[in-house]
Motif scaffolding. Structure first.
Motif, PDB file in Angstrom:
ATOM      1  N   MET A   1       0.835  -1.108   0.240  1.00  0.00           N
ATOM      2  CA  MET A   1       0.183  -0.013  -0.015  1.00  0.00           C
ATOM      3  C   MET A   1       1.376   1.091   0.030  1.00  0.00           C
ATOM      4  O   MET A   1       0.652   2.219  -0.112  1.00  0.00           O
ATOM      5  N   PHE A   2       1.875   0.875   0.145  1.00  0.00           N
ATOM      6  CA  PHE A   2       3.219   2.597   0.060  1.00  0.00           C
ATOM      7  C   PHE A   2       3.010   2.542   1.131  1.00  0.00           C
ATOM      8  O   PHE A   2       3.352   4.636   0.952  1.00  0.00           O
ATOM      9  N   ILE A   3       2.682   2.584   1.912  1.00  0.00           N
ATOM     10  CA  ILE A   3       3.155   3.387   3.298  1.00  0.00           C
ATOM     11  C   ILE A   3       3.581   2.298   4.199  1.00  0.00           C
ATOM     12  O   ILE A   3       4.508   1.221   3.897  1.00  0.00           O
ATOM     13  N   SER A   4       4.379   3.312   5.009  1.00  0.00           N
ATOM     14  CA  SER A   4       5.410   3.089   6.332  1.00  0.00           C
ATOM     15  C   SER A   4       4.613   1.278   7.275  1.00  0.00           C
ATOM     16  O   SER A   4       3.344   1.760   7.526  1.00  0.00           O
ATOM     17  N   GLN A   5       4.660   0.748   8.191  1.00  0.00           N
ATOM     18  CA  GLN A   5       4.228  -0.257   8.980  1.00  0.00           C
ATOM     19  C   GLN A   5       4.023  -0.030   9.656  1.00  0.00           C
ATOM     20  O   GLN A   5       2.916   0.135  10.288  1.00  0.00           O
ATOM     21  N   PRO A   6       4.788   1.293  10.553  1.00  0.00           N
ATOM     22  CA  PRO A   6       3.653   2.282  11.703  1.00  0.00           C
ATOM     23  C   PRO A   6       2.768   3.217  11.611  1.00  0.00           C
ATOM     24  O   PRO A   6       1.978   2.772  11.977  1.00  0.00           O
ATOM     25  N   ALA A   7       2.764   3.398  10.424  1.00  0.00           N
ATOM     26  CA  ALA A   7       1.553   4.300   9.460  1.00  0.00           C
ATOM     27  C   ALA A   7       0.862   3.012   9.446  1.00  0.00           C
ATOM     28  O   ALA A   7      -0.886   3.651   9.505  1.00  0.00           O
ATOM     29  N   LEU A   8       1.036   2.130   8.884  1.00  0.00           N
ATOM     30  CA  LEU A   8      -0.535   0.718   8.716  1.00  0.00           C
ATOM     31  C   LEU A   8      -1.188   0.865  10.290  1.00  0.00           C
ATOM     32  O   LEU A   8      -2.290   0.418   9.957  1.00  0.00           O
ATOM     33  N   SER A   9       0.389  -0.044  11.049  1.00  0.00           N
ATOM     34  CA  SER A   9      -0.428  -0.184  12.647  1.00  0.00           C
ATOM     35  C   SER A   9      -1.763   1.095  12.653  1.00  0.00           C
ATOM     36  O   SER A   9      -2.356   0.905  13.970  1.00  0.00           O
ATOM     37  N   ARG A  10      -1.062   2.399  12.842  1.00  0.00           N
ATOM     38  CA  ARG A  10      -2.012   3.706  13.290  1.00  0.00           C
ATOM     39  C   ARG A  10      -3.237   3.189  13.250  1.00  0.00           C
ATOM     40  O   ARG A  10      -3.823   3.668  13.741  1.00  0.00           O
ATOM     41  N   GLN A  11      -3.094   3.342  11.615  1.00  0.00           N
ATOM     42  CA  GLN A  11      -4.463   3.655  11.024  1.00  0.00           C
ATOM     43  C   GLN A  11      -5.467   2.367  11.057  1.00  0.00           C
ATOM     44  O   GLN A  11      -6.586   2.841  11.475  1.00  0.00           O
ATOM     45  N   ILE A  12      -5.026   1.297  11.105  1.00  0.00           N
ATOM     46  CA  ILE A  12      -5.386   0.345  11.742  1.00  0.00           C
ATOM     47  C   ILE A  12      -6.190   0.435  13.331  1.00  0.00           C
ATOM     48  O   ILE A  12      -7.384  -0.047  13.678  1.00  0.00           O
ATOM     49  N   ILE A  13      -5.671   0.770  14.033  1.00  0.00           N
ATOM     50  CA  ILE A  13      -5.923   1.333  15.237  1.00  0.00           C
ATOM     51  C   ILE A  13      -6.480   2.080  15.723  1.00  0.00           C
ATOM     52  O   ILE A  13      -7.446   1.624  16.105  1.00  0.00           O
ATOM     53  N   ALA A  14      -6.715   3.184  14.732  1.00  0.00           N
ATOM     54  CA  ALA A  14      -7.694   4.247  14.187  1.00  0.00           C
ATOM     55  C   ALA A  14      -9.734   3.845  14.341  1.00  0.00           C
ATOM     56  O   ALA A  14      -9.927   3.992  14.307  1.00  0.00           O
ATOM     57  N   LEU A  15      -8.696   2.724  12.893  1.00  0.00           N
ATOM     58  CA  LEU A  15     -10.216   1.873  12.594  1.00  0.00           C
ATOM     59  C   LEU A  15     -10.643   1.552  13.924  1.00  0.00           C
ATOM     60  O   LEU A  15     -11.782   1.305  13.362  1.00  0.00           O
ATOM     61  N   GLU A  16     -10.095   0.481  14.002  1.00  0.00           N
ATOM     62  CA  GLU A  16     -10.630   0.109  15.312  1.00  0.00           C
ATOM     63  C   GLU A  16     -11.407   0.916  16.717  1.00  0.00           C
ATOM     64  O   GLU A  16     -12.906   0.231  17.119  1.00  0.00           O
ATOM     65  N   ARG A  17     -11.227   1.471  16.761  1.00  0.00           N
ATOM     66  CA  ARG A  17     -11.349   2.701  17.516  1.00  0.00           C
ATOM     67  C   ARG A  17     -13.135   3.395  17.185  1.00  0.00           C
ATOM     68  O   ARG A  17     -13.681   4.073  17.290  1.00  0.00           O
ATOM     69  N   ARG A  18     -12.689   4.052  15.675  1.00  0.00           N
ATOM     70  CA  ARG A  18     -14.127   4.220  15.334  1.00  0.00           C
ATOM     71  C   ARG A  18     -15.405   3.059  15.319  1.00  0.00           C
ATOM     72  O   ARG A  18     -16.516   3.694  15.040  1.00  0.00           O
ATOM     73  N   VAL A  19     -15.075   1.911  14.583  1.00  0.00           N
ATOM     74  CA  VAL A  19     -15.768   1.049  14.464  1.00  0.00           C
ATOM     75  C   VAL A  19     -16.333   0.186  16.308  1.00  0.00           C
ATOM     76  O   VAL A  19     -17.153  -0.517  16.979  1.00  0.00           O
ATOM     77  N   ARG A  20     -15.527   0.746  16.925  1.00  0.00           N
ATOM     78  CA  ARG A  20     -14.838   0.599  18.399  1.00  0.00           C
ATOM     79  C   ARG A  20     -15.328  -0.864  18.738  1.00  0.00           C
ATOM     80  O   ARG A  20     -15.970  -1.703  19.576  1.00  0.00           O
ATOM     81  N   VAL A  21     -14.766  -1.924  17.806  1.00  0.00           N
ATOM     82  CA  VAL A  21     -14.215  -3.435  18.005  1.00  0.00           C
ATOM     83  C   VAL A  21     -12.863  -3.301  17.984  1.00  0.00           C
ATOM     84  O   VAL A  21     -12.400  -3.436  16.756  1.00  0.00           O
ATOM     85  N   HIS A  22     -12.513  -5.055  18.122  1.00  0.00           N
ATOM     86  CA  HIS A  22     -11.066  -5.358  17.736  1.00  0.00           C
ATOM     87  C   HIS A  22     -10.920  -5.939  16.550  1.00  0.00           C
ATOM     88  O   HIS A  22     -12.395  -7.190  16.622  1.00  0.00           O
ATOM     89  N   LEU A  23     -10.137  -5.618  14.912  1.00  0.00           N
ATOM     90  CA  LEU A  23     -10.846  -6.299  14.183  1.00  0.00           C
ATOM     91  C   LEU A  23      -9.436  -7.416  14.053  1.00  0.00           C
ATOM     92  O   LEU A  23      -9.461  -8.038  13.608  1.00  0.00           O
ATOM     93  N   VAL A  24      -8.320  -6.736  14.784  1.00  0.00           N
ATOM     94  CA  VAL A  24      -6.943  -7.853  14.183  1.00  0.00           C
ATOM     95  C   VAL A  24      -6.757  -8.284  15.801  1.00  0.00           C
ATOM     96  O   VAL A  24      -5.736  -7.458  16.940  1.00  0.00           O
ATOM     97  N   ARG A  25      -5.928  -9.342  15.643  1.00  0.00           N
ATOM     98  CA  ARG A  25      -5.191 -10.488  16.406  1.00  0.00           C
ATOM     99  C   ARG A  25      -3.891 -10.223  16.377  1.00  0.00           C
ATOM    100  O   ARG A  25      -3.703 -11.384  15.280  1.00  0.00           O
ATOM    101  N   ARG A  26      -2.567  -9.107  16.975  1.00  0.00           N
ATOM    102  CA  ARG A  26      -1.532  -9.941  16.804  1.00  0.00           C
ATOM    103  C   ARG A  26      -0.808 -10.497  17.861  1.00  0.00           C
ATOM    104  O   ARG A  26      -1.370 -10.056  19.123  1.00  0.00           O
ATOM    105  N   SER A  27       0.181 -10.713  17.864  1.00  0.00           N
ATOM    106  CA  SER A  27       1.389 -11.334  18.581  1.00  0.00           C
ATOM    107  C   SER A  27       2.466 -11.181  18.122  1.00  0.00           C
ATOM    108  O   SER A  27       2.591 -11.056  16.165  1.00  0.00           O
ATOM    109  N   THR A  28       3.591 -11.598  17.894  1.00  0.00           N
ATOM    110  CA  THR A  28       5.394 -11.911  18.023  1.00  0.00           C
ATOM    111  C   THR A  28       5.009 -12.518  16.295  1.00  0.00           C
ATOM    112  O   THR A  28       5.932 -12.386  15.887  1.00  0.00           O
TER     113      THR A  28
END
Length: 304
Positions: free
Chosen positions: A28-55
Protein backbone atom coordinates in the motif's frame (compact mmCIF):
# COMPACT_ATOMS: atom_id res chain seq x y z
CA UNK A 1 -19.02 5.05 16.68
CA UNK A 2 -17.97 7.12 13.65
CA UNK A 3 -17.90 5.94 10.05
CA UNK A 4 -14.55 4.56 8.90
CA UNK A 5 -12.85 6.20 5.94
CA UNK A 6 -12.53 4.37 2.64
CA UNK A 7 -8.76 4.68 2.99
CA UNK A 8 -8.85 2.88 6.32
CA UNK A 9 -10.99 0.13 4.85
CA UNK A 10 -8.55 -0.30 1.95
CA UNK A 11 -5.71 -0.73 4.41
CA UNK A 12 -7.76 -3.19 6.45
CA UNK A 13 -8.45 -5.26 3.32
CA UNK A 14 -4.75 -5.28 2.44
CA UNK A 15 -3.86 -6.48 5.93
CA UNK A 16 -6.62 -9.09 5.82
CA UNK A 17 -5.18 -10.44 2.60
CA UNK A 18 -1.53 -10.53 3.66
CA UNK A 19 -1.95 -11.07 7.42
CA UNK A 20 1.42 -9.39 7.74
CA UNK A 21 1.90 -5.71 8.59
CA UNK A 22 5.19 -5.38 6.73
CA UNK A 23 3.99 -6.90 3.45
CA UNK A 24 0.65 -5.07 3.54
CA UNK A 25 2.34 -1.76 4.24
CA UNK A 26 4.76 -2.24 1.34
CA UNK A 27 1.94 -3.11 -1.04
CA UNK A 28 0.00 0.00 0.00
CA UNK A 29 3.11 2.22 -0.24
CA UNK A 30 3.10 3.35 3.38
CA UNK A 31 5.32 2.58 6.36
CA UNK A 32 4.56 -0.27 8.73
CA UNK A 33 4.04 2.07 11.73
CA UNK A 34 1.64 4.17 9.65
CA UNK A 35 -0.37 1.09 8.74
CA UNK A 36 -0.51 0.01 12.36
CA UNK A 37 -1.75 3.47 13.43
CA UNK A 38 -4.48 3.44 10.76
CA UNK A 39 -5.72 -0.01 11.83
CA UNK A 40 -5.84 1.13 15.47
CA UNK A 41 -7.73 4.27 14.41
CA UNK A 42 -10.19 2.11 12.45
CA UNK A 43 -10.77 -0.11 15.48
CA UNK A 44 -11.43 2.97 17.61
CA UNK A 45 -13.95 4.23 15.08
CA UNK A 46 -15.94 1.00 14.96
CA UNK A 47 -15.31 0.29 18.67
CA UNK A 48 -14.35 -3.35 18.18
CA UNK A 49 -11.05 -5.19 17.80
CA UNK A 50 -10.57 -6.33 14.22
CA UNK A 51 -7.07 -7.75 14.30
CA UNK A 52 -5.36 -10.03 16.80
CA UNK A 53 -1.61 -9.45 16.89
CA UNK A 54 1.18 -11.54 18.33
CA UNK A 55 4.92 -11.69 17.84
CA UNK A 56 4.55 -14.50 15.32
CA UNK A 57 1.24 -14.01 13.53
CA UNK A 58 -1.59 -11.66 12.62
CA UNK A 59 -5.16 -12.87 12.35
CA UNK A 60 -8.60 -11.37 12.10
CA UNK A 61 -10.92 -11.46 15.08
CA UNK A 62 -14.50 -12.70 14.59
CA UNK A 63 -15.52 -9.04 14.33
CA UNK A 64 -12.84 -8.53 11.69
CA UNK A 65 -14.11 -11.52 9.74
CA UNK A 66 -17.67 -10.15 9.93
CA UNK A 67 -16.51 -6.73 8.74
CA UNK A 68 -14.52 -8.12 5.80
CA UNK A 69 -17.31 -8.61 3.16
CA UNK A 70 -18.89 -5.25 4.01
CA UNK A 71 -15.51 -3.51 3.74
CA UNK A 72 -15.02 -5.07 0.31
CA UNK A 73 -18.45 -3.83 -0.77
CA UNK A 74 -17.79 -0.28 0.44
CA UNK A 75 -14.38 -0.09 -1.27
CA UNK A 76 -15.79 -1.52 -4.50
CA UNK A 77 -18.62 1.02 -4.42
CA UNK A 78 -16.12 3.83 -3.84
CA UNK A 79 -14.07 2.64 -6.80
CA UNK A 80 -17.16 2.62 -9.02
CA UNK A 81 -18.10 6.08 -7.81
CA UNK A 82 -14.60 7.33 -8.62
CA UNK A 83 -14.78 5.91 -12.13
CA UNK A 84 -18.17 7.56 -12.74
CA UNK A 85 -16.79 10.88 -11.52
CA UNK A 86 -13.72 10.59 -13.74
CA UNK A 87 -15.87 9.58 -16.69
CA UNK A 88 -18.19 12.53 -16.20
CA UNK A 89 -15.26 14.92 -15.84
CA UNK A 90 -13.97 13.71 -19.22
CA UNK A 91 -17.31 14.25 -20.94
CA UNK A 92 -17.62 17.23 -23.21
CA UNK A 93 -21.00 18.88 -23.28
CA UNK A 94 -22.15 21.94 -25.12
CA UNK A 95 -21.05 23.15 -28.54
CA UNK A 96 -17.58 22.83 -30.05
CA UNK A 97 -16.99 25.26 -32.91
CA UNK A 98 -14.52 23.86 -35.44
CA UNK A 99 -13.25 25.88 -38.37
CA UNK A 100 -11.82 24.59 -41.60
CA UNK A 101 -10.25 26.02 -44.70
CA UNK A 102 -11.01 24.93 -48.24
CA UNK A 103 -11.96 21.27 -48.49
CA UNK A 104 -10.36 20.21 -45.19
CA UNK A 105 -13.68 19.18 -43.64
CA UNK A 106 -14.10 16.59 -46.40
CA UNK A 107 -10.65 15.05 -46.03
CA UNK A 108 -10.69 11.40 -44.83
CA UNK A 109 -8.58 12.04 -41.73
CA UNK A 110 -10.86 14.89 -40.64
CA UNK A 111 -13.96 12.75 -41.08
CA UNK A 112 -12.38 10.00 -38.97
CA UNK A 113 -11.40 12.45 -36.23
CA UNK A 114 -14.87 13.96 -36.05
CA UNK A 115 -16.44 10.50 -35.96
CA UNK A 116 -14.13 9.48 -33.11
CA UNK A 117 -14.94 12.67 -31.21
CA UNK A 118 -18.69 12.08 -31.59
CA UNK A 119 -18.26 8.48 -30.46
CA UNK A 120 -16.46 9.61 -27.33
CA UNK A 121 -18.69 12.61 -26.59
CA UNK A 122 -22.19 11.97 -27.94
CA UNK A 123 -23.65 14.81 -25.87
CA UNK A 124 -21.43 17.43 -27.48
CA UNK A 125 -22.64 19.38 -30.51
CA UNK A 126 -20.19 20.18 -33.30
CA UNK A 127 -20.60 23.34 -35.34
CA UNK A 128 -18.45 23.45 -38.47
CA UNK A 129 -17.49 26.88 -39.82
CA UNK A 130 -15.84 27.56 -43.17
CA UNK A 131 -12.98 30.05 -42.85
CA UNK A 132 -11.57 32.13 -45.66
CA UNK A 133 -7.90 32.55 -46.50
CA UNK A 134 -7.58 35.74 -44.49
CA UNK A 135 -9.50 35.13 -41.25
CA UNK A 136 -8.39 31.54 -40.56
CA UNK A 137 -5.89 32.47 -37.83
CA UNK A 138 -7.88 35.44 -36.51
CA UNK A 139 -10.87 33.17 -35.92
CA UNK A 140 -8.74 31.05 -33.58
CA UNK A 141 -7.20 34.00 -31.76
CA UNK A 142 -10.51 35.78 -31.15
CA UNK A 143 -12.33 32.60 -30.14
CA UNK A 144 -14.72 32.64 -33.09
CA UNK A 145 -13.80 28.97 -33.40
CA UNK A 146 -12.34 26.69 -30.73
CA UNK A 147 -10.10 24.74 -33.12
CA UNK A 148 -9.62 24.44 -36.86
CA UNK A 149 -8.35 22.12 -39.56
CA UNK A 150 -5.81 24.23 -41.43
CA UNK A 151 -2.70 24.06 -43.58
CA UNK A 152 0.57 25.16 -41.91
CA UNK A 153 2.83 27.00 -41.53
CA UNK A 154 0.92 29.06 -38.97
CA UNK A 155 2.15 32.05 -36.94
CA UNK A 156 3.36 32.08 -33.34
CA UNK A 157 0.63 31.57 -30.77
CA UNK A 158 -1.07 28.83 -32.79
CA UNK A 159 -0.40 25.25 -31.75
CA UNK A 160 -0.78 22.39 -34.22
CA UNK A 161 -1.03 18.62 -34.40
CA UNK A 162 0.11 17.36 -37.79
CA UNK A 163 -2.43 15.05 -39.38
CA UNK A 164 -1.21 14.29 -42.89
CA UNK A 165 1.22 15.22 -45.63
CA UNK A 166 0.79 15.27 -49.39
CA UNK A 167 2.41 16.74 -52.53
CA UNK A 168 1.52 20.15 -53.89
CA UNK A 169 0.45 20.77 -57.45
CA UNK A 170 0.09 23.87 -59.59
CA UNK A 171 -3.38 25.00 -60.61
CA UNK A 172 -3.37 26.47 -64.15
CA UNK A 173 -5.92 27.76 -66.66
CA UNK A 174 -6.83 24.87 -68.94
CA UNK A 175 -6.16 26.99 -72.04
CA UNK A 176 -2.70 28.16 -70.92
CA UNK A 177 0.27 26.90 -73.00
CA UNK A 178 1.78 25.38 -69.83
CA UNK A 179 -1.33 23.24 -69.37
CA UNK A 180 -0.17 21.18 -72.35
CA UNK A 181 3.38 20.88 -71.04
CA UNK A 182 4.53 17.33 -70.20
CA UNK A 183 4.55 16.62 -66.47
CA UNK A 184 6.26 17.36 -64.26
CA UNK A 185 6.77 21.08 -64.61
CA UNK A 186 9.68 22.80 -62.89
CA UNK A 187 9.76 25.99 -60.87
CA UNK A 188 11.73 27.51 -63.74
CA UNK A 189 8.82 26.77 -66.08
CA UNK A 190 6.61 28.93 -63.85
CA UNK A 191 9.07 31.80 -63.38
CA UNK A 192 7.13 34.31 -65.49
CA UNK A 193 3.68 33.39 -64.21
CA UNK A 194 1.78 35.73 -61.85
CA UNK A 195 0.46 34.07 -58.70
CA UNK A 196 -2.86 34.75 -57.08
CA UNK A 197 -2.36 36.85 -53.93
CA UNK A 198 -4.15 37.43 -50.61
CA UNK A 199 -4.71 40.85 -49.01
CA UNK A 200 -2.70 42.39 -46.19
CA UNK A 201 0.44 41.36 -44.36
CA UNK A 202 -1.04 39.37 -41.46
CA UNK A 203 -0.49 36.02 -43.19
CA UNK A 204 2.22 37.14 -45.57
CA UNK A 205 4.68 34.54 -44.29
CA UNK A 206 2.08 31.80 -44.74
CA UNK A 207 1.30 32.87 -48.31
CA UNK A 208 4.98 33.26 -49.19
CA UNK A 209 5.41 29.62 -48.20
CA UNK A 210 2.48 28.53 -50.31
CA UNK A 211 3.66 30.45 -53.35
CA UNK A 212 7.34 29.51 -52.89
CA UNK A 213 8.41 33.12 -52.47
CA UNK A 214 11.30 33.69 -52.90
CA UNK A 215 12.44 30.90 -55.21
CA UNK A 216 15.55 28.86 -54.32
CA UNK A 217 17.61 31.11 -56.62
CA UNK A 218 16.43 34.22 -54.75
CA UNK A 219 14.02 35.56 -57.36
CA UNK A 220 10.73 36.95 -56.10
CA UNK A 221 7.30 35.73 -57.12
CA UNK A 222 5.19 38.11 -59.18
CA UNK A 223 1.72 38.50 -57.73
CA UNK A 224 -1.51 39.15 -59.59
CA UNK A 225 -5.15 39.35 -58.45
CA UNK A 226 -6.03 39.44 -54.75
CA UNK A 227 -8.53 36.89 -53.42
CA UNK A 228 -9.92 36.02 -50.01
CA UNK A 229 -11.33 32.50 -50.41
CA UNK A 230 -10.90 29.32 -52.41
CA UNK A 231 -13.76 29.93 -54.82
CA UNK A 232 -12.47 33.35 -55.83
CA UNK A 233 -8.96 31.85 -56.15
CA UNK A 234 -10.17 29.14 -58.51
CA UNK A 235 -12.18 31.66 -60.52
CA UNK A 236 -9.15 33.94 -60.89
CA UNK A 237 -7.05 31.02 -62.16
CA UNK A 238 -9.78 29.86 -64.57
CA UNK A 239 -9.99 33.42 -65.95
CA UNK A 240 -6.26 33.39 -66.65
CA UNK A 241 -5.41 36.08 -64.10
CA UNK A 242 -2.90 34.01 -62.11
CA UNK A 243 -1.87 30.55 -60.94
CA UNK A 244 -1.64 28.90 -57.52
CA UNK A 245 0.02 26.03 -55.69
CA UNK A 246 -2.54 23.81 -53.95
CA UNK A 247 -2.59 20.45 -52.14
CA UNK A 248 -2.76 17.50 -54.52
CA UNK A 249 -6.20 16.72 -53.09
CA UNK A 250 -7.48 19.75 -55.04
CA UNK A 251 -7.62 17.51 -58.09
CA UNK A 252 -10.38 15.53 -56.41
CA UNK A 253 -12.13 18.26 -54.46
CA UNK A 254 -11.90 21.18 -56.90
CA UNK A 255 -12.42 19.84 -60.41
CA UNK A 256 -13.56 22.86 -62.41
CA UNK A 257 -14.14 23.62 -66.06
CA UNK A 258 -11.22 25.72 -67.23
CA UNK A 259 -8.74 24.38 -64.65
CA UNK A 260 -5.94 21.84 -64.81
CA UNK A 261 -3.63 20.53 -62.07
CA UNK A 262 -0.04 19.51 -62.84
CA UNK A 263 2.80 18.16 -60.72
CA UNK A 264 5.88 20.32 -60.16
CA UNK A 265 9.37 18.93 -59.64
CA UNK A 266 11.18 20.45 -56.66
CA UNK A 267 8.01 21.69 -54.95
CA UNK A 268 8.00 20.67 -51.29
CA UNK A 269 5.00 18.75 -49.89
CA UNK A 270 2.40 20.38 -47.69
CA UNK A 271 0.95 19.32 -44.35
CA UNK A 272 -2.51 19.36 -42.81
CA UNK A 273 -3.00 20.02 -39.12
CA UNK A 274 -5.45 20.44 -36.30
CA UNK A 275 -4.80 23.94 -34.96
CA UNK A 276 -5.79 25.80 -31.80
CA UNK A 277 -4.83 28.99 -30.02
CA UNK A 278 -2.22 28.54 -27.30
CA UNK A 279 -4.50 30.46 -24.95
CA UNK A 280 -7.33 27.94 -25.40
CA UNK A 281 -5.31 24.74 -25.44
CA UNK A 282 -6.58 23.65 -22.01
CA UNK A 283 -10.25 24.08 -22.89
CA UNK A 284 -12.10 20.81 -22.33
CA UNK A 285 -13.51 20.60 -25.85
CA UNK A 286 -10.19 21.41 -27.52
CA UNK A 287 -8.35 18.87 -25.39
CA UNK A 288 -10.98 16.24 -26.20
CA UNK A 289 -10.68 16.96 -29.92
CA UNK A 290 -6.90 16.60 -29.72
CA UNK A 291 -7.32 13.30 -27.88
CA UNK A 292 -9.66 12.02 -30.60
CA UNK A 293 -7.19 13.12 -33.28
CA UNK A 294 -4.30 11.34 -31.57
CA UNK A 295 -6.39 8.17 -31.24
CA UNK A 296 -7.10 8.24 -34.98
CA UNK A 297 -3.43 8.84 -35.76
CA UNK A 298 -2.37 5.92 -33.56
CA UNK A 299 -4.95 3.65 -35.17
CA UNK A 300 -3.68 4.59 -38.62
CA UNK A 301 -0.04 4.12 -37.64
CA UNK A 302 0.79 7.81 -38.01
CA UNK A 303 2.74 9.61 -35.29
CA UNK A 304 1.07 12.96 -35.99
Amino acid sequence: MTDPSVHQLRLFLALAQDLHFGRAAKRMFISQPALSRQIIALERRVRVHLVRRSTRRVELTPAGQALLPEARAVVAAADRLGEVIRSQSRRVCGRLRIGFIGAEAAMPYVRRILAEFRRRHPDSEIEMRSLDLVNQVGALVTGEVDAAFLRPPLPAGIRTLQLASEPRVVCLPADAPLARHPEPLTLADLADQPFVDIPGDTLRGWWNHWTGNPRPDGTRVRYGPVVTDMESLLLAVANGQGIAFLPAAAREFYPRPGLVYLTVRGLSPCTAALAWSAGHGDDTGVAALRAAARAVLRASGSGG
